[in-house]
Each structure stands twice: as C-alpha cells, then as structure tokens.
Design a protein around this motif. Structure first.
Motif, PDB file in Angstrom:
ATOM      1  N   GLY A 270       1.184  16.590  -1.558  1.00  0.00           N
ATOM      2  CA  GLY A 270       0.630  16.603  -3.039  1.00  0.00           C
ATOM      3  C   GLY A 270      -0.450  15.983  -3.446  1.00  0.00           C
ATOM      4  N   GLU A 271      -1.166  15.180  -2.687  1.00  0.00           N
ATOM      5  CA  GLU A 271      -2.508  14.723  -3.383  1.00  0.00           C
ATOM      6  C   GLU A 271      -3.400  15.728  -3.764  1.00  0.00           C
ATOM      7  N   HIS A 272      -3.930  15.280  -4.792  1.00  0.00           N
ATOM      8  CA  HIS A 272      -4.853  16.149  -5.557  1.00  0.00           C
ATOM      9  C   HIS A 272      -4.430  17.103  -6.470  1.00  0.00           C
ATOM     10  N   PHE A 273      -3.278  17.898  -5.904  1.00  0.00           N
ATOM     11  CA  PHE A 273      -2.531  18.920  -6.687  1.00  0.00           C
ATOM     12  C   PHE A 273      -1.858  17.976  -7.885  1.00  0.00           C
ATOM     13  N   VAL A 274      -1.465  16.763  -7.686  1.00  0.00           N
ATOM     14  CA  VAL A 274      -0.834  15.663  -8.616  1.00  0.00           C
ATOM     15  C   VAL A 274      -1.486  15.480  -9.621  1.00  0.00           C
ATOM     16  N   VAL A 275      -2.819  15.444  -9.623  1.00  0.00           N
ATOM     17  CA  VAL A 275      -3.782  15.363 -10.748  1.00  0.00           C
ATOM     18  C   VAL A 275      -3.247  16.456 -11.821  1.00  0.00           C
ATOM     19  N   TYR A 276      -3.133  17.604 -11.310  1.00  0.00           N
ATOM     20  CA  TYR A 276      -3.192  18.825 -12.215  1.00  0.00           C
ATOM     21  C   TYR A 276      -1.729  19.035 -12.596  1.00  0.00           C
TER      22      TYR A 276
ATOM     23  N   ILE B  38     -11.823   1.722 -12.492  1.00  0.00           N
ATOM     24  CA  ILE B  38     -12.530   2.361 -11.518  1.00  0.00           C
ATOM     25  C   ILE B  38     -12.591   4.001 -11.279  1.00  0.00           C
ATOM     26  N   PHE B  39     -11.316   4.431 -11.782  1.00  0.00           N
ATOM     27  CA  PHE B  39     -11.069   5.972 -11.432  1.00  0.00           C
ATOM     28  C   PHE B  39     -10.358   6.351 -12.710  1.00  0.00           C
ATOM     29  N   GLU B  40     -11.294   6.947 -13.523  1.00  0.00           N
ATOM     30  CA  GLU B  40     -10.489   7.156 -14.724  1.00  0.00           C
ATOM     31  C   GLU B  40      -9.286   8.329 -14.841  1.00  0.00           C
ATOM     32  N   ASN B  41      -9.624   9.232 -13.987  1.00  0.00           N
ATOM     33  CA  ASN B  41      -8.541  10.383 -13.966  1.00  0.00           C
ATOM     34  C   ASN B  41      -7.267  10.296 -13.042  1.00  0.00           C
ATOM     35  N   THR B  42      -6.973   8.920 -12.800  1.00  0.00           N
ATOM     36  CA  THR B  42      -5.878   8.790 -11.811  1.00  0.00           C
ATOM     37  C   THR B  42      -4.734   9.422 -12.405  1.00  0.00           C
ATOM     38  N   SER B  43      -3.787   9.962 -11.409  1.00  0.00           N
ATOM     39  CA  SER B  43      -2.598  10.553 -11.934  1.00  0.00           C
ATOM     40  C   SER B  43      -1.572   9.508 -12.142  1.00  0.00           C
ATOM     41  N   GLY B  44      -1.892   8.284 -11.658  1.00  0.00           N
ATOM     42  CA  GLY B  44      -0.731   7.200 -11.946  1.00  0.00           C
ATOM     43  C   GLY B  44       0.161   7.053 -10.554  1.00  0.00           C
ATOM     44  N   ALA B  45       0.083   8.157  -9.967  1.00  0.00           N
ATOM     45  CA  ALA B  45       1.094   8.216  -8.672  1.00  0.00           C
ATOM     46  C   ALA B  45       1.023   6.859  -7.748  1.00  0.00           C
ATOM     47  N   ASP B  46      -0.275   6.332  -7.483  1.00  0.00           N
ATOM     48  CA  ASP B  46      -0.528   5.393  -6.466  1.00  0.00           C
ATOM     49  C   ASP B  46       0.062   3.998  -7.090  1.00  0.00           C
ATOM     50  N   CYS B  47      -0.167   3.778  -8.194  1.00  0.00           N
ATOM     51  CA  CYS B  47       0.308   2.524  -8.739  1.00  0.00           C
ATOM     52  C   CYS B  47       1.799   2.544  -8.936  1.00  0.00           C
TER      53      CYS B  47
ATOM     54  N   GLY C 112      -3.755  11.008   0.931  1.00  0.00           N
ATOM     55  CA  GLY C 112      -4.844  10.293   0.051  1.00  0.00           C
ATOM     56  C   GLY C 112      -6.172  11.140  -0.418  1.00  0.00           C
ATOM     57  N   ALA C 113      -7.104  10.771  -0.963  1.00  0.00           N
ATOM     58  CA  ALA C 113      -8.307  11.694  -1.503  1.00  0.00           C
ATOM     59  C   ALA C 113      -8.948  12.538  -0.352  1.00  0.00           C
ATOM     60  N   GLY C 114      -8.997  11.876   0.741  1.00  0.00           N
ATOM     61  CA  GLY C 114      -9.683  12.896   1.904  1.00  0.00           C
ATOM     62  C   GLY C 114     -11.393  12.688   1.715  1.00  0.00           C
TER      63      GLY C 114
ATOM     64  N   GLY D 256       0.873  -1.256   0.088  1.00  0.00           N
ATOM     65  CA  GLY D 256       0.039  -0.051  -0.022  1.00  0.00           C
ATOM     66  C   GLY D 256       1.040   1.247   0.143  1.00  0.00           C
ATOM     67  N   LYS D 257       0.222   2.390   0.309  1.00  0.00           N
ATOM     68  CA  LYS D 257       0.973   3.626   0.123  1.00  0.00           C
ATOM     69  C   LYS D 257       0.518   4.751   0.991  1.00  0.00           C
ATOM     70  N   VAL D 258       1.318   5.585   1.275  1.00  0.00           N
ATOM     71  CA  VAL D 258       1.160   7.067   2.036  1.00  0.00           C
ATOM     72  C   VAL D 258       1.269   8.020   1.035  1.00  0.00           C
ATOM     73  N   ILE D 259       0.371   8.754   0.652  1.00  0.00           N
ATOM     74  CA  ILE D 259       1.020  10.229  -0.027  1.00  0.00           C
ATOM     75  C   ILE D 259       1.470  11.111   0.981  1.00  0.00           C
ATOM     76  N   LEU D 260       2.699  11.370   0.968  1.00  0.00           N
ATOM     77  CA  LEU D 260       3.331  12.498   2.088  1.00  0.00           C
ATOM     78  C   LEU D 260       2.822  13.974   1.883  1.00  0.00           C
TER      79      LEU D 260
HETATM   80  C1  MEV Z   1      -5.603   9.389  -4.393  1.00  0.00           C
HETATM   81  O1  MEV Z   1      -4.585   8.439  -3.596  1.00  0.00           O
HETATM   82  C2  MEV Z   1      -4.617  10.345  -4.854  1.00  0.00           C
HETATM   83  C3  MEV Z   1      -5.230  11.508  -5.512  1.00  0.00           C
HETATM   84  O2  MEV Z   1      -4.338  12.529  -5.660  1.00  0.00           O
HETATM   85  C4  MEV Z   1      -5.656  11.093  -6.883  1.00  0.00           C
HETATM   86  C5  MEV Z   1      -4.501  10.521  -7.770  1.00  0.00           C
HETATM   87  O3  MEV Z   1      -3.413  10.983  -7.808  1.00  0.00           O
HETATM   88  O4  MEV Z   1      -4.838  10.026  -8.809  1.00  0.00           O
HETATM   89  C6  MEV Z   1      -6.285  12.179  -4.604  1.00  0.00           C
END
Ligand code: MEV
Length: 313
Positions: free
Chosen positions: A15-21, A139-148, A270-272, A9-13
C-alpha cells in the motif's frame, strides 16, 4: 540528566504511495533501530551529532533556512526550548540503512521526539507520534504519517490517514528478505512524481486505488489464515501496481526477478525509485532466497518483525 529513546525502522508490506491518497496500507516495524540521546547543556545552542554529520545552531531559526537532513531534530529541540534558558545536545546512532525506504527518517523523528520531549516532561506515545509527524513534515510535507505510526507502536498494523492504525494481532509465520539497491532516494520527489502520474490520468489512478484497496482487504484475510503462498501472489500483484505508477527502474526490476526465483513474491518497499525490495519467504526458502541475492553480490539481509516499537530509557 540524559534522556534516551530508540525506535525501530519499518517495512511497508502493502500500500505505499496509495496510502498518501487515503488507501489502507499494511506495515511492520523491523529489528533495526535508531537510538537518540538528548541532554540539556549550558550555552543555549542546539547541537546534533550523527554518523551522517553534525549541526550546531542557535535556537529560533526558521526551518526553511536550514539545509540539513538533521533538521527534524533541530525542529524538535527548538520547539521544546521555547521559554527555556538552556541548550540541547543530541546524539543519533542508527543501524538502519539511510534513505532506502526502511524508515530511517521516521525512526529518527520518533526517537528524537521522545528523547527530546522527555527532557522537559513525561510525554505519551500519542504526543510523541504527533511531534514526530510534525518533525517529519520539515523534510517531507505530504507524509501520510504511516511510517512514524509503525515506528512508534511497533508490530504489524493496518493504517489509513483517516482512521489511523489498527494492530494486526495474528503472528505471521513469514520471513522478509530485504535487498538494497543502494540507490538513495528522496521520498518527497518520488511522491511528487506519483502525484504527476495521478494528475495526468485521474481515472486510471482512482481505478488503481480501488484495486489496491481490494488487495489490502484480501491480504488482511490471508494474514489471519497465515497463508504465505497466497500472500506471495498478492505481493506480486502489488508490485504490478507500483510498476504502473512508475516508481520502479531496471535495477529494482532485476532485484525483484532474483527475489522471485525462490521466494513466494517480491516487491519494492517504501517510496521506490531506488531503495529496497523485500522477498516473502518462510523457513523452506529463506536461505535459498538470501543466496540468490548474495550470488549476484547484492546487499541483502533478513529482518524480523519488531513488536516493541518506541522504547525510552
Ligand atoms: C514512504 O515510506 C511511504 C510513502 O507511501 C509515503 C508516505 O506514506 O508518506 C511513499
């Protein structure tokens, strides 16, 4: 022949959400894992068993017809079965809490992509990651790819959509305490709400992206210095930005307050909208921070960074 793979699993330390942009995020893999076992079977069906339920279907169905959280596995198996005259049995075992921002679905996609693809041929980590991101998109079309990405390669890394990942080589001396609100969230819908926030005020969102980018660059310096106290101030600052984009709620705010009494800083990960927060600690305040949560009956545990990433057997 059985093919088995496990992914962390992972923890986003930061930048979550902003990474999508397109903003850089900092993530780490954690010592909680999903293990997937895949096996060819007679009868031509795709059968998936997990502790959240089972799914058994003929191959060749359209993904949009499938209403199950297990559909990434179906997608992967169906893709691999093209031109093959067998079925696949998939067993999923997980010790990552589900749907709370700790990467359970990305770890499933990565371990699933590895276990299923390797039934047919040897696949590289790059191929597995690409397959996992395709599966996650069901399941989540707009993923940034960071988590995988972090679930595949493990360790601690910076990631942005354009340039991919870069491992951070310094070994941080911090501990992460995770507290779980036990409110399940849908990453897709929280990301959708943030999109609405952005569309209402593009200027404000763009300013926040700039601030987050600056913060991430500062954090990268602090990680080299291993300066946990100053990192804590950045954790708090990042939480303010997450508050501003509207992904917090009363329960998460209460948990952050509890976390911050003893730790260096606490924020949503994560997403919050639910899910987990983390509190940044070291040896000096790890126990105290855990006790603060336990005293208030919060589900809480500490995690270590996983440096192994995807493992295949
Ligand atoms: C979800 O774990 C992280 C978000 O930034 C979405 C994403 O990066 O795909 C919320």
């Amino acid at each position: 022949m059985k093919s088995k793979a496990s992914a962390p699993g992972k923890v986003i330390l930061f930048g979550e959400h902003f990474v999508v942009y397109g903003v850089k995020a900092i993530l780490c893999a954690i010592n909680k894992r999903v293990t997937v076992t895949a096996e060819k079977m007679e009868g031509g069906k795709i059968s998936i068993q997990s502790n959240i339920g089972n799914l058994e279907l003929e191959p060749g169905k359209s993904i949009s017809e499938i209403n199950s959280p297990l559909k990434p596995f179906y997608y992967l198996a169906d893709k691999m079965l093209k031109n093959e005259n067998v079925g696949i049995k998939i067993i999923v075992e997980s010790d990552i809490p589900l749907g709370v921002g700790l990467g359970s679905s990305s770890a499933c996609c990565v371990a699933g992509a590895a276990a299923i693809s390797r039934l047919f041929r040897k696949t590289s980590n790059e191929e597995i990651l690409a397959l996992a991101i395709e599966a996650e998109k069901t399941i989540f079309e707009n993923t940034s790819g960071a988590d995988c990405t972090v679930c595949t390669y493990g360790g601690i890394m910076e990631y942005d959509k354009k340039n991919g990942f870069h491992k951070i080589e310094s070994k941080p001396n911090f501990h992460l305490v995770i507290a779980n609100s036990n409110i399940e969230h849908s990453t897709e819908s929280v990301v959708g709400e943030v999109r609405q926030f952005k569309e209402k005020d593009e200027m404000r969102f763009s300013l926040l992206c700039k601030k987050e980018s600056k913060l991430v660059e500062e954090v990268l310096e602090l990680l080299i210095e291993n300066n946990v106290k100053k990192l804590g101030t950045k954790v708090r600052e990042n939480q303010e930005y997450l508050e501003t984009i509207g992904i917090s709620n009363d329960k998460l705010r209460e948990m952050i307050q509890i976390g911050q009494t003893e730790s260096f800083g606490a924020k949503i990960t994560g997403a919050g909208g639910g899910g987990c927060i983390y509190a940044l600690t070291n040896e000096s305040n790890l126990e105290h921070t855990i006790n603060q949560f336990k005293d208030k009956n919060y589900d809480c545990f500490s995690v270590k960074i996983d440096f192994k990433g995807l493992d295949t057997f």
